[in-house]
Enzyme design. Structure first.
Site, PDB file in Angstrom:
ATOM      1  N   ARG A  51       0.839  -1.198   0.000  1.00 17.16           N
ATOM      2  CA  ARG A  51       0.000   0.000   0.000  1.00 17.16           C
ATOM      3  C   ARG A  51       0.869   1.242   0.000  1.00 17.16           C
ATOM      4  O   ARG A  51       2.029   1.209   0.406  1.00 17.16           O
ATOM      5  CB  ARG A  51      -0.818   0.086   1.293  1.00 17.16           C
ATOM      6  CG  ARG A  51      -1.436  -1.187   1.715  1.00 17.16           C
ATOM      7  CD  ARG A  51      -2.040  -0.986   3.099  1.00 17.16           C
ATOM      8  NE  ARG A  51      -2.452  -2.273   3.639  1.00 17.16           N
ATOM      9  CZ  ARG A  51      -3.035  -2.436   4.818  1.00 17.16           C
ATOM     10  NH1 ARG A  51      -3.256  -1.385   5.584  1.00 17.16           N
ATOM     11  NH2 ARG A  51      -3.401  -3.626   5.219  1.00 17.16           N
ATOM     12  N   ASP A  53       0.235   5.307   1.508  1.00 12.18           N
ATOM     13  CA  ASP A  53      -0.711   6.108   2.287  1.00 12.18           C
ATOM     14  C   ASP A  53      -1.288   7.266   1.484  1.00 12.18           C
ATOM     15  O   ASP A  53      -0.776   7.622   0.424  1.00 12.18           O
ATOM     16  CB  ASP A  53       0.001   6.687   3.511  1.00 12.18           C
ATOM     17  CG  ASP A  53      -0.004   5.706   4.666  1.00 12.18           C
ATOM     18  OD1 ASP A  53      -0.758   4.723   4.601  1.00 12.18           O
ATOM     19  OD2 ASP A  53       0.748   5.933   5.626  1.00 12.18           O
ATOM     20  N   TYR A 111      12.426   3.790  -2.409  1.00 12.20           N
ATOM     21  CA  TYR A 111      11.601   4.974  -2.159  1.00 12.20           C
ATOM     22  C   TYR A 111      12.473   6.217  -2.312  1.00 12.20           C
ATOM     23  O   TYR A 111      13.673   6.173  -2.025  1.00 12.20           O
ATOM     24  CB  TYR A 111      11.068   4.969  -0.718  1.00 12.20           C
ATOM     25  CG  TYR A 111       9.862   4.097  -0.492  1.00 12.20           C
ATOM     26  CD1 TYR A 111       8.582   4.584  -0.691  1.00 12.20           C
ATOM     27  CD2 TYR A 111      10.004   2.782  -0.049  1.00 12.20           C
ATOM     28  CE1 TYR A 111       7.457   3.787  -0.463  1.00 12.20           C
ATOM     29  CE2 TYR A 111       8.887   1.975   0.172  1.00 12.20           C
ATOM     30  CZ  TYR A 111       7.626   2.493  -0.034  1.00 12.20           C
ATOM     31  OH  TYR A 111       6.519   1.712   0.187  1.00 12.20           O
ATOM     32  N   ARG A 198       9.171   7.794   6.270  1.00 13.32           N
ATOM     33  CA  ARG A 198       8.804   9.139   6.742  1.00 13.32           C
ATOM     34  C   ARG A 198       9.337   9.418   8.150  1.00 13.32           C
ATOM     35  O   ARG A 198       9.690  10.556   8.474  1.00 13.32           O
ATOM     36  CB  ARG A 198       7.285   9.321   6.678  1.00 13.32           C
ATOM     37  CG  ARG A 198       6.785   9.379   5.222  1.00 13.32           C
ATOM     38  CD  ARG A 198       5.281   9.207   5.112  1.00 13.32           C
ATOM     39  NE  ARG A 198       4.570  10.211   5.875  1.00 13.32           N
ATOM     40  CZ  ARG A 198       3.251  10.191   6.089  1.00 13.32           C
ATOM     41  NH1 ARG A 198       2.507   9.207   5.570  1.00 13.32           N
ATOM     42  NH2 ARG A 198       2.686  11.138   6.788  1.00 13.32           N
TER      43      ARG A 198
END
Lengths: 246, 246
Positions: A51, A53, A111, A198
């Site tokens: 997933r 966010d 990422y 994050r």
């Protein structure tokens, strides 16, 4: 039935995340709606590498689905891109073996997190990068990042809501590149816990702004306590860039 | 009363253009609303270097307004940016002489137009660049552009709705830079007619894709007939980049 693998890009700013849910617009929901149209009203499920966010972007999300239709990669791309809203785009599609699994076969993920600094916010970056008002000590951030690469229990660097039991992950790379007032952090790892990128970015920002010592990082890792790490950096700077398979 | 000059950036994708109008969200409307708040409910008008259409962006729009408040440039920037929505940002503010006029004193303007080519649309560029599916002959576009620089009557290259009588303008520069699959066109001129940049871009795209001969450009200029030039390129690729004053 043929299994297909596809690479998808999306601007996450208009979505309540990737995964389908009762309320809100989702990437999975939009893709499955198109698949249903292409299959005369029959529901076709889609499985992603993972997933993302709400507000998080993807340059290279990977999905798989099964279909009785025999279309070429280019035909799938054209079919999807003509029916999907313009904040999602299919970049690649190909036949996959029937046991290919977008999530379980992923061996690494990349990422990127985009930051820009400056006294004034940039209206063109509000959905696409995190904003830092002051200047950052990037050298200190690089040194701190050195403590995070390798294999660690990342309990301190994932959301307290994480349900996964085993929080040991390997971070192969954590690189930083500066382009003018922009700082791009690249993460490559064998897997990422909930909010892990994050929270690492938020912690590195504390180091870069002088609020935290570089030496605190090993202690935070060892403590396995989320409250010791920095804030979760905003979603808009984060991009799922690439998913790697064997 | 003190006159102030300010430089403003905005993402045009959420606006019905710069200029205030009865319906729709406008840049001028948002700025004047903030000025009214800062002046205890008193209306304060704003004058810009010129309008931008719906969807067109600005990196360096210049405005002026008069105020009884004596704030420094930084104080104005902070006041505006804390009250404005996040798709507008004040970059600079300074005192100006009482006869400074953002529109009439502008001697040159720079616009940029962003294009990207590729078989698949990019969801991150849908509001920020024009999309070309095939490849472009940039050398031919450069040669065609050479016929457009200098002083000409640009009647063929402005909207048929243009009300201005004198359509003679000087285009000092029309440069093209390629970065990967991105092509950036830079226009510097003493003034631009309605839709002039977008019609020139549309015409150059006809040349770049082989639909139009380079030699047609001087004839189109001479004919003073809008129907002979190319289509108006989409608003999303266009940025008012800089306004020059003496």
């Amino acid at each position: 039935m043929q299994r297909y693998k596809a690479t998808v890009a999306y601007d996450g700013s208009g979505f309540s995340g990737y995964q389908i849910q009762p309320k809100g617009r989702t990437v999975q929901g939009e893709i499955e709606q198109v698949l249903q149209k292409l299959h005369k009203g029959h529901a076709v499920g889609v499985t992603a590498s993972g997933r993302t966010d709400s507000g998080v972007h993807a340059r290279g999300q990977v999905i798989h689905f099964d279909s009785p239709l025999r279309l070429s990669g280019d035909q799938w791309i054209k079919a999807f891109n003509s029916l999907l809203p313009d904040d999602i785009s299919f970049l690649k599609a190909e036949e996959a073996s029937s046991d290919f699994h977008a999530r379980f076969d992923a061996v690494k993920k990349k990422y990127k997190y985009f930051l820009y600094s400056g006294p004034v916010r940039d209206p063109f970056k509000r959905h696409f990068a995190g904003h830092v008002r002051g200047s950052l000590n990037v050298e200190a951030m690089r040194e701190a990042a050195g403590h995070l690469t390798g294999t660690h229990d990342f309990t301190s660097f994932c959301s307290a809501k994480t349900e996964t039991g085993n929080r040991v992950r390997t971070l192969f790379e954590l690189d930083m590149e500066e382009h003018g007032n922009e700082l791009v952090l690249t993460f490559i790892g064998d897997g990422f816990l909930y909010n892990m990128v994050r929270i690492i970015v938020g912690t590195l920002l504390d180091v870069g702004s002088g609020k935290m010592d570089i030496g605190a990082i090993p202690d935070i890792l060892a403590a396995k306590d989320r409250t010791l790490a920095g804030k979760t950096a905003p979603a808009e700077g984060l991009y799922l860039w690439e998913v790697y398979y064997e």
